[in-house]
Design a protein around this motif. Structure first.
Motif, PDB file in Angstrom:
ATOM      1  N   ALA A  67      33.158  37.465  28.123  1.00  0.00           N
ATOM      2  CA  ALA A  67      34.210  37.775  29.090  1.00  0.00           C
ATOM      3  C   ALA A  67      34.959  36.515  29.520  1.00  0.00           C
ATOM      4  O   ALA A  67      36.154  36.558  29.790  1.00  0.00           O
ATOM      5  N   GLY A  68      34.282  35.389  29.573  1.00  0.00           N
ATOM      6  CA  GLY A  68      34.904  34.147  30.002  1.00  0.00           C
ATOM      7  C   GLY A  68      35.916  33.597  29.021  1.00  0.00           C
ATOM      8  O   GLY A  68      36.721  32.728  29.365  1.00  0.00           O
ATOM      9  N   MET A  69      35.905  34.091  27.795  1.00  0.00           N
ATOM     10  CA  MET A  69      36.842  33.598  26.792  1.00  0.00           C
ATOM     11  C   MET A  69      38.288  33.901  27.170  1.00  0.00           C
ATOM     12  O   MET A  69      39.199  33.202  26.753  1.00  0.00           O
ATOM     13  N   GLU A  70      38.503  34.928  27.948  1.00  0.00           N
ATOM     14  CA  GLU A  70      39.857  35.334  28.330  1.00  0.00           C
ATOM     15  C   GLU A  70      40.427  34.478  29.453  1.00  0.00           C
ATOM     16  O   GLU A  70      41.620  34.492  29.696  1.00  0.00           O
ATOM     17  N   LEU A  71      39.582  33.745  30.151  1.00  0.00           N
ATOM     18  CA  LEU A  71      40.011  32.968  31.310  1.00  0.00           C
ATOM     19  C   LEU A  71      40.159  31.501  30.928  1.00  0.00           C
ATOM     20  O   LEU A  71      39.219  30.884  30.433  1.00  0.00           O
ATOM     21  N   ALA A  72      41.336  30.947  31.188  1.00  0.00           N
ATOM     22  CA  ALA A  72      41.568  29.538  30.885  1.00  0.00           C
ATOM     23  C   ALA A  72      40.608  28.663  31.695  1.00  0.00           C
ATOM     24  O   ALA A  72      40.453  28.856  32.901  1.00  0.00           O
ATOM     25  N   TYR A  73      39.954  27.766  31.037  1.00  0.00           N
ATOM     26  CA  TYR A  73      39.064  26.789  31.669  1.00  0.00           C
ATOM     27  C   TYR A  73      37.882  27.423  32.403  1.00  0.00           C
ATOM     28  O   TYR A  73      37.355  26.842  33.348  1.00  0.00           O
ATOM     29  N   ALA A  74      37.442  28.589  31.985  1.00  0.00           N
ATOM     30  CA  ALA A  74      36.315  29.242  32.655  1.00  0.00           C
ATOM     31  C   ALA A  74      35.057  28.381  32.577  1.00  0.00           C
ATOM     32  O   ALA A  74      34.321  28.257  33.564  1.00  0.00           O
ATOM     33  N   GLY A  75      34.814  27.789  31.436  1.00  0.00           N
ATOM     34  CA  GLY A  75      33.641  26.924  31.286  1.00  0.00           C
ATOM     35  C   GLY A  75      33.724  25.697  32.168  1.00  0.00           C
ATOM     36  O   GLY A  75      32.741  25.282  32.781  1.00  0.00           O
ATOM     37  N   LEU A  76      34.905  25.105  32.240  1.00  0.00           N
ATOM     38  CA  LEU A  76      35.107  23.947  33.112  1.00  0.00           C
ATOM     39  C   LEU A  76      34.871  24.323  34.567  1.00  0.00           C
ATOM     40  O   LEU A  76      34.252  23.569  35.321  1.00  0.00           O
ATOM     41  N   GLN A  77      35.347  25.492  34.963  1.00  0.00           N
ATOM     42  CA  GLN A  77      35.141  25.966  36.335  1.00  0.00           C
ATOM     43  C   GLN A  77      33.653  26.122  36.625  1.00  0.00           C
ATOM     44  O   GLN A  77      33.165  25.688  37.669  1.00  0.00           O
ATOM     45  N   GLN A  78      32.924  26.724  35.691  1.00  0.00           N
ATOM     46  CA  GLN A  78      31.482  26.895  35.893  1.00  0.00           C
ATOM     47  C   GLN A  78      30.769  25.555  35.981  1.00  0.00           C
ATOM     48  O   GLN A  78      29.896  25.355  36.813  1.00  0.00           O
ATOM     49  N   LEU A  79      31.157  24.645  35.101  1.00  0.00           N
ATOM     50  CA  LEU A  79      30.466  23.365  35.015  1.00  0.00           C
ATOM     51  C   LEU A  79      30.812  22.426  36.163  1.00  0.00           C
ATOM     52  O   LEU A  79      29.942  21.762  36.702  1.00  0.00           O
ATOM     53  N   CYS A  80      32.078  22.391  36.547  1.00  0.00           N
ATOM     54  CA  CYS A  80      32.541  21.375  37.495  1.00  0.00           C
ATOM     55  C   CYS A  80      32.980  21.912  38.848  1.00  0.00           C
ATOM     56  O   CYS A  80      33.289  21.120  39.746  1.00  0.00           O
ATOM     57  N   GLY A  81      33.053  23.218  39.015  1.00  0.00           N
ATOM     58  CA  GLY A  81      33.574  23.783  40.251  1.00  0.00           C
ATOM     59  C   GLY A  81      32.893  23.272  41.502  1.00  0.00           C
ATOM     60  O   GLY A  81      33.548  22.969  42.495  1.00  0.00           O
ATOM     61  N   HIS A  82      31.583  23.117  41.460  1.00  0.00           N
ATOM     62  CA  HIS A  82      30.862  22.654  42.646  1.00  0.00           C
ATOM     63  C   HIS A  82      31.023  21.152  42.893  1.00  0.00           C
ATOM     64  O   HIS A  82      30.636  20.651  43.934  1.00  0.00           O
ATOM     65  N   MET A  83      31.629  20.435  41.948  1.00  0.00           N
ATOM     66  CA  MET A  83      31.826  18.994  42.096  1.00  0.00           C
ATOM     67  C   MET A  83      33.239  18.631  42.520  1.00  0.00           C
ATOM     68  O   MET A  83      33.578  17.461  42.602  1.00  0.00           O
ATOM     69  N   VAL A  84      34.086  19.619  42.762  1.00  0.00           N
ATOM     70  CA  VAL A  84      35.497  19.355  43.019  1.00  0.00           C
ATOM     71  C   VAL A  84      35.711  18.443  44.223  1.00  0.00           C
ATOM     72  O   VAL A  84      36.691  17.699  44.270  1.00  0.00           O
ATOM     73  N   GLN A  95      43.192  13.632  39.633  1.00  0.00           N
ATOM     74  CA  GLN A  95      42.786  14.595  40.652  1.00  0.00           C
ATOM     75  C   GLN A  95      43.627  15.865  40.528  1.00  0.00           C
ATOM     76  O   GLN A  95      43.100  16.977  40.559  1.00  0.00           O
ATOM     77  N   GLU A  96      44.933  15.701  40.350  1.00  0.00           N
ATOM     78  CA  GLU A  96      45.809  16.863  40.201  1.00  0.00           C
ATOM     79  C   GLU A  96      45.447  17.658  38.955  1.00  0.00           C
ATOM     80  O   GLU A  96      45.400  18.898  38.996  1.00  0.00           O
ATOM     81  N   ALA A  97      45.172  16.976  37.863  1.00  0.00           N
ATOM     82  CA  ALA A  97      44.820  17.669  36.619  1.00  0.00           C
ATOM     83  C   ALA A  97      43.562  18.513  36.799  1.00  0.00           C
ATOM     84  O   ALA A  97      43.504  19.664  36.344  1.00  0.00           O
ATOM     85  N   ILE A  98      42.565  17.957  37.450  1.00  0.00           N
ATOM     86  CA  ILE A  98      41.324  18.701  37.701  1.00  0.00           C
ATOM     87  C   ILE A  98      41.604  19.901  38.594  1.00  0.00           C
ATOM     88  O   ILE A  98      41.147  21.017  38.327  1.00  0.00           O
ATOM     89  N   GLU A  99      42.363  19.710  39.654  1.00  0.00           N
ATOM     90  CA  GLU A  99      42.651  20.804  40.578  1.00  0.00           C
ATOM     91  C   GLU A  99      43.466  21.907  39.912  1.00  0.00           C
ATOM     92  O   GLU A  99      43.235  23.086  40.155  1.00  0.00           O
ATOM     93  N   VAL A 100      44.399  21.534  39.034  1.00  0.00           N
ATOM     94  CA  VAL A 100      45.174  22.537  38.303  1.00  0.00           C
ATOM     95  C   VAL A 100      44.269  23.292  37.336  1.00  0.00           C
ATOM     96  O   VAL A 100      44.300  24.523  37.266  1.00  0.00           O
ATOM     97  N   ALA A 101      43.432  22.562  36.602  1.00  0.00           N
ATOM     98  CA  ALA A 101      42.528  23.194  35.631  1.00  0.00           C
ATOM     99  C   ALA A 101      41.571  24.159  36.316  1.00  0.00           C
ATOM    100  O   ALA A 101      41.220  25.204  35.748  1.00  0.00           O
ATOM    101  N   LEU A 102      41.157  23.841  37.523  1.00  0.00           N
ATOM    102  CA  LEU A 102      40.221  24.702  38.244  1.00  0.00           C
ATOM    103  C   LEU A 102      40.929  25.780  39.061  1.00  0.00           C
ATOM    104  O   LEU A 102      40.293  26.557  39.754  1.00  0.00           O
ATOM    105  N   LEU A 104      42.958  25.439  41.633  1.00  0.00           N
ATOM    106  CA  LEU A 104      43.040  25.171  43.060  1.00  0.00           C
ATOM    107  C   LEU A 104      44.467  24.883  43.519  1.00  0.00           C
ATOM    108  O   LEU A 104      44.760  24.950  44.701  1.00  0.00           O
ATOM    109  N   CYS A 105      45.326  24.508  42.596  1.00  0.00           N
ATOM    110  CA  CYS A 105      46.733  24.280  42.908  1.00  0.00           C
ATOM    111  C   CYS A 105      47.521  24.463  41.624  1.00  0.00           C
ATOM    112  O   CYS A 105      46.962  24.623  40.539  1.00  0.00           O
ATOM    113  N   SER A 106      48.838  24.463  41.758  1.00  0.00           N
ATOM    114  CA  SER A 106      49.680  24.580  40.573  1.00  0.00           C
ATOM    115  C   SER A 106      50.524  23.329  40.459  1.00  0.00           C
ATOM    116  O   SER A 106      50.695  22.585  41.432  1.00  0.00           O
ATOM    117  N   ALA A 107      51.030  23.090  39.294  1.00  0.00           N
ATOM    118  CA  ALA A 107      51.880  21.938  39.047  1.00  0.00           C
ATOM    119  C   ALA A 107      52.919  22.336  38.010  1.00  0.00           C
ATOM    120  O   ALA A 107      52.659  23.208  37.185  1.00  0.00           O
TER     121      ALA A 107
END
Length: 114
Positions: A67-84, A95-102, A104-107
């Motif tokens: 199911a996570g294959m459909e979501l952009a950066y789902a693995g990154l979110q799982q792996l790094c979300g708690h470290m944001v 910092q902006e790149a990480i926040e966009v990938a997770l 948390l913001c748009s750019a």
């Protein structure tokens, strides 16, 4: 701590994982994907490695799903979300790149020229 099951016939696989940990201790990055059929001992192998690596190496673990294959950066979110929260120590563009990938913001989309 998870139960550490005995490993039989996994010497080569464990050696490869241990090499990855040794490289991390030396400051070199690496990655290894552990995949295979259910029940072949992937979790037991990783539990053993994690137990032996701790407390000298920080380990993180995620479980991927179809199911996570459909979501952009789902693995990154799982792996790094708690470290944001640590992203504030990064330079602003990273910092902006990480926040966009997770998510948390748009750019605005940027086009890189070569």
């Amino acid at each position: 701590m998870p139960d550490i099951a005995p490993l039989w016939g996994r010497r080569d696989e464990f050696a490869r994982l241990h090499t990855l940990v040794d490289r991390a201790r030396a400051g070199r990055s690496g990655v290894l994907v552990v995949s295979g059929e259910a029940g072949i001992g992937k979790t037991a192998l990783l539990n053993r490695l994690t137990a032996q690596a701790a407390p000298h190496v920080r380990t993180e673990r995620i479980v991927a799903s179809q199911a996570g294959m459909e979501l952009a950066y789902a693995g990154l979110q799982q792996l790094c979300g708690h470290m944001v929260g640590s992203a504030v120590r990064l330079p602003a563009p990273r910092q902006e790149a990480i926040e966009v990938a997770l998510g948390l913001c748009s750019a605005p989309r940027r086009v890189l020229s070569s």
